[in-house]
Design a protein around this motif. Structure first.
Motif, PDB file in Angstrom:
ATOM      1  N   UNK A   1      26.649  34.852  34.505  1.00 38.62           N
ATOM      2  CA  UNK A   1      26.466  35.196  35.912  1.00 38.62           C
ATOM      3  C   UNK A   1      26.838  34.035  36.827  1.00 38.62           C
ATOM      4  N   UNK A   2      26.491  32.807  36.424  1.00 40.27           N
ATOM      5  CA  UNK A   2      26.757  31.650  37.282  1.00 40.27           C
ATOM      6  C   UNK A   2      28.040  30.904  36.908  1.00 40.27           C
ATOM      7  N   UNK A   3      28.773  31.419  35.948  1.00 46.37           N
ATOM      8  CA  UNK A   3      30.043  30.796  35.599  1.00 46.37           C
ATOM      9  C   UNK A   3      31.133  31.259  36.560  1.00 46.37           C
ATOM     10  N   UNK A   4      32.130  30.420  36.843  1.00 43.04           N
ATOM     11  CA  UNK A   4      33.248  30.850  37.698  1.00 43.04           C
ATOM     12  C   UNK A   4      33.996  32.022  37.063  1.00 43.04           C
ATOM     13  N   UNK A   5      34.395  32.979  37.876  1.00 42.41           N
ATOM     14  CA  UNK A   5      35.153  34.120  37.383  1.00 42.41           C
ATOM     15  C   UNK A   5      35.990  34.700  38.529  1.00 42.41           C
ATOM     16  N   UNK A   6      36.796  35.734  38.209  1.00 46.93           N
ATOM     17  CA  UNK A   6      37.726  36.345  39.175  1.00 46.93           C
ATOM     18  C   UNK A   6      38.540  35.256  39.880  1.00 46.93           C
ATOM     19  N   UNK A   7      39.212  34.452  39.092  1.00 44.12           N
ATOM     20  CA  UNK A   7      39.892  33.262  39.603  1.00 44.12           C
ATOM     21  C   UNK A   7      41.351  33.525  39.941  1.00 44.12           C
ATOM     22  N   UNK A   8      41.750  33.100  41.143  1.00 45.19           N
ATOM     23  CA  UNK A   8      43.141  33.170  41.597  1.00 45.19           C
ATOM     24  C   UNK A   8      43.544  31.777  42.061  1.00 45.19           C
ATOM     25  N   UNK A   9      44.685  31.301  41.560  1.00 43.47           N
ATOM     26  CA  UNK A   9      45.131  29.935  41.836  1.00 43.47           C
ATOM     27  C   UNK A   9      46.507  29.950  42.500  1.00 43.47           C
ATOM     28  N   UNK A  10      46.604  29.320  43.668  1.00 39.55           N
ATOM     29  CA  UNK A  10      47.887  29.105  44.342  1.00 39.55           C
ATOM     30  C   UNK A  10      48.286  27.645  44.138  1.00 39.55           C
ATOM     31  N   UNK A  11      49.578  27.395  43.919  1.00 39.05           N
ATOM     32  CA  UNK A  11      50.018  26.017  43.716  1.00 39.05           C
ATOM     33  C   UNK A  11      51.390  25.792  44.351  1.00 39.05           C
TER      34      UNK A  11
ATOM     35  N   UNK B   1      47.833  33.009  38.423  1.00 35.07           N
ATOM     36  CA  UNK B   1      48.503  31.881  39.058  1.00 35.07           C
ATOM     37  C   UNK B   1      49.609  32.401  39.960  1.00 35.07           C
ATOM     38  N   UNK B   2      49.547  32.011  41.241  1.00 34.37           N
ATOM     39  CA  UNK B   2      50.517  32.490  42.219  1.00 34.37           C
ATOM     40  C   UNK B   2      51.304  31.317  42.802  1.00 34.37           C
ATOM     41  N   UNK B   3      52.612  31.447  42.824  1.00 34.02           N
ATOM     42  CA  UNK B   3      53.456  30.409  43.395  1.00 34.02           C
ATOM     43  C   UNK B   3      54.795  30.972  43.812  1.00 34.02           C
ATOM     44  N   UNK B   4      55.534  30.200  44.614  1.00 36.05           N
ATOM     45  CA  UNK B   4      56.845  30.667  45.073  1.00 36.05           C
ATOM     46  C   UNK B   4      57.982  30.103  44.231  1.00 36.05           C
ATOM     47  N   UNK B   5      57.647  29.364  43.158  1.00 36.48           N
ATOM     48  CA  UNK B   5      58.655  28.818  42.252  1.00 36.48           C
ATOM     49  C   UNK B   5      58.893  29.822  41.129  1.00 36.48           C
TER      50      UNK B   5
ATOM     51  N   UNK C   1      54.895  35.748  41.072  1.00 33.30           N
ATOM     52  CA  UNK C   1      55.793  35.107  42.036  1.00 33.30           C
ATOM     53  C   UNK C   1      55.536  35.711  43.415  1.00 33.30           C
ATOM     54  N   UNK C   2      55.311  34.852  44.403  1.00 38.46           N
ATOM     55  CA  UNK C   2      55.034  35.322  45.767  1.00 38.46           C
ATOM     56  C   UNK C   2      56.046  34.712  46.740  1.00 38.46           C
ATOM     57  N   UNK C   3      56.261  35.349  47.901  1.00 38.85           N
ATOM     58  CA  UNK C   3      57.148  34.763  48.910  1.00 38.85           C
ATOM     59  C   UNK C   3      56.584  33.435  49.413  1.00 38.85           C
ATOM     60  N   UNK C   4      57.460  32.554  49.860  1.00 39.91           N
ATOM     61  CA  UNK C   4      57.023  31.244  50.345  1.00 39.91           C
ATOM     62  C   UNK C   4      56.025  31.373  51.491  1.00 39.91           C
ATOM     63  N   UNK C   5      56.199  32.393  52.332  1.00 42.99           N
ATOM     64  CA  UNK C   5      55.302  32.582  53.479  1.00 42.99           C
ATOM     65  C   UNK C   5      53.873  32.887  53.042  1.00 42.99           C
TER      66      UNK C   5
ATOM     67  N   UNK D   1      52.486  31.405  50.519  1.00 41.26           N
ATOM     68  CA  UNK D   1      51.998  30.222  49.805  1.00 41.26           C
ATOM     69  C   UNK D   1      51.869  29.028  50.759  1.00 41.26           C
ATOM     70  N   UNK D   2      51.655  29.330  52.031  1.00 40.34           N
ATOM     71  CA  UNK D   2      51.654  28.280  53.049  1.00 40.34           C
ATOM     72  C   UNK D   2      50.542  27.255  52.858  1.00 40.34           C
ATOM     73  N   UNK D   3      49.370  27.713  52.400  1.00 41.37           N
ATOM     74  CA  UNK D   3      48.232  26.799  52.294  1.00 41.37           C
ATOM     75  C   UNK D   3      48.470  25.732  51.224  1.00 41.37           C
ATOM     76  N   UNK D   4      48.983  26.167  50.062  1.00 39.61           N
ATOM     77  CA  UNK D   4      49.280  25.198  49.006  1.00 39.61           C
ATOM     78  C   UNK D   4      50.434  24.288  49.416  1.00 39.61           C
ATOM     79  N   UNK D   5      51.427  24.846  50.119  1.00 38.77           N
ATOM     80  CA  UNK D   5      52.556  24.054  50.602  1.00 38.77           C
ATOM     81  C   UNK D   5      52.093  22.982  51.591  1.00 38.77           C
ATOM     82  N   UNK D   6      51.190  23.359  52.484  1.00 36.71           N
ATOM     83  CA  UNK D   6      50.677  22.401  53.468  1.00 36.71           C
ATOM     84  C   UNK D   6      49.913  21.269  52.780  1.00 36.71           C
ATOM     85  N   UNK D   7      49.148  21.606  51.760  1.00 35.12           N
ATOM     86  CA  UNK D   7      48.403  20.588  51.024  1.00 35.12           C
ATOM     87  C   UNK D   7      49.348  19.606  50.327  1.00 35.12           C
ATOM     88  N   UNK D   8      50.438  20.136  49.769  1.00 40.91           N
ATOM     89  CA  UNK D   8      51.425  19.262  49.125  1.00 40.91           C
ATOM     90  C   UNK D   8      52.055  18.322  50.151  1.00 40.91           C
TER      91      UNK D   8
END
Length: 218
Positions: A68-78, A145-149, A189-193, A195-202
């Motif tokens: 119950x307290x473990x992380x789950x339903x995980x989505x990662x943008x990079x 895992x979601x990315x524009x690469x 694979x997602x459009x670059x638009x 993935x803006x949040x991960x792009x901004x962090x980079x």
């Protein structure tokens, strides 16, 4: 984690019929299982998780309490960025997950000085994201895992070959980490638009702005 129920239903005057459901949450799966068992005309009730493990009702009740307290339903943008002039890379990752009944977001970045290209920065960014979810204690759950690469994601799916030795070494590291964590990956694979949040962090990492923030999403 989501679950699929399967059972055999006894129809009067006929043979047993195999029945199954769509994927549902652990809470819904338990409720359905308890209601089905009360009917008395079903047998061989099993619950299958997204990893492929099967459980009986008693086992699932114990499991749901434990995780119950473990992380789950995980989505990662990079995303990764690279400066040719300095050979410096910026790595960005955004991780969404649930813990208990709450939803969280982690925004994080890091700079890296030993890469050779923007392509390599993308691989390093995914590996960096894997280290973040490892620190969360994630084990044996599905993870998207979601990315524009497109290149790296298609290579990880086994659809495209990789001919560069440097990138192949990164692929080996990524696949070894995924195996060690026991997670079931889905690569999107997602459009670059999108993935803006991960792009901004980079980009911020390249500018010397280090960020690591965990936020509760209301």
């Amino acid at each position: 984690m989501k679950y699929k129920l399967e059972w055999k239903y006894k129809i009067k005057g006929s043979e047993k019929v195999q029945v199954s459901t769509e994927w549902v949450s652990g809470e819904v799966a338990l409720q359905m299982g308890e209601e089905l068992e009360k009917q008395g005309n079903i047998t061989e009730l099993f619950f299958y998780d997204e990893i492929g493990t099967s459980w009986i009702l008693k086992e699932l009740k114990k499991l749901v309490v434990e995780i119950e307290e473990d992380p789950h339903e995980m989505i990662v943008y990079f995303d990764g960025g690279f400066q040719k002039e300095t050979n410096k890379a910026g790595l960005g990752a955004v991780v969404f997950f649930k813990q208990g009944k709450k939803k969280y977001r982690i925004r994080a970045n890091e700079s890296f000085d030993e890469l050779e290209s923007n392509n390599e920065a993308e691989y390093a960014a995914l590996y960096y994201a894997l280290n973040i979810i490892e620190d969360l204690g994630v084990q044996h759950i599905p993870c998207e895992f979601k990315g524009d690469s497109q290149g790296i994601l298609k290579q990880l799916e086994g659809e495209w070959p990789c001919y560069e030795d440097v990138l192949n070494r990164w692929l080996d590291r990524i696949e070894e980490k995924i195996k060690a964590l026991g997670i079931k990956p889905k690569f999107t694979v997602i459009p670059r638009k999108d993935n803006k949040e991960a792009d901004k962090l980079a980009t911020q990492a390249l500018e010397g702005k280090e960020i690591f923030a965990k936020t509760l999403i209301l």
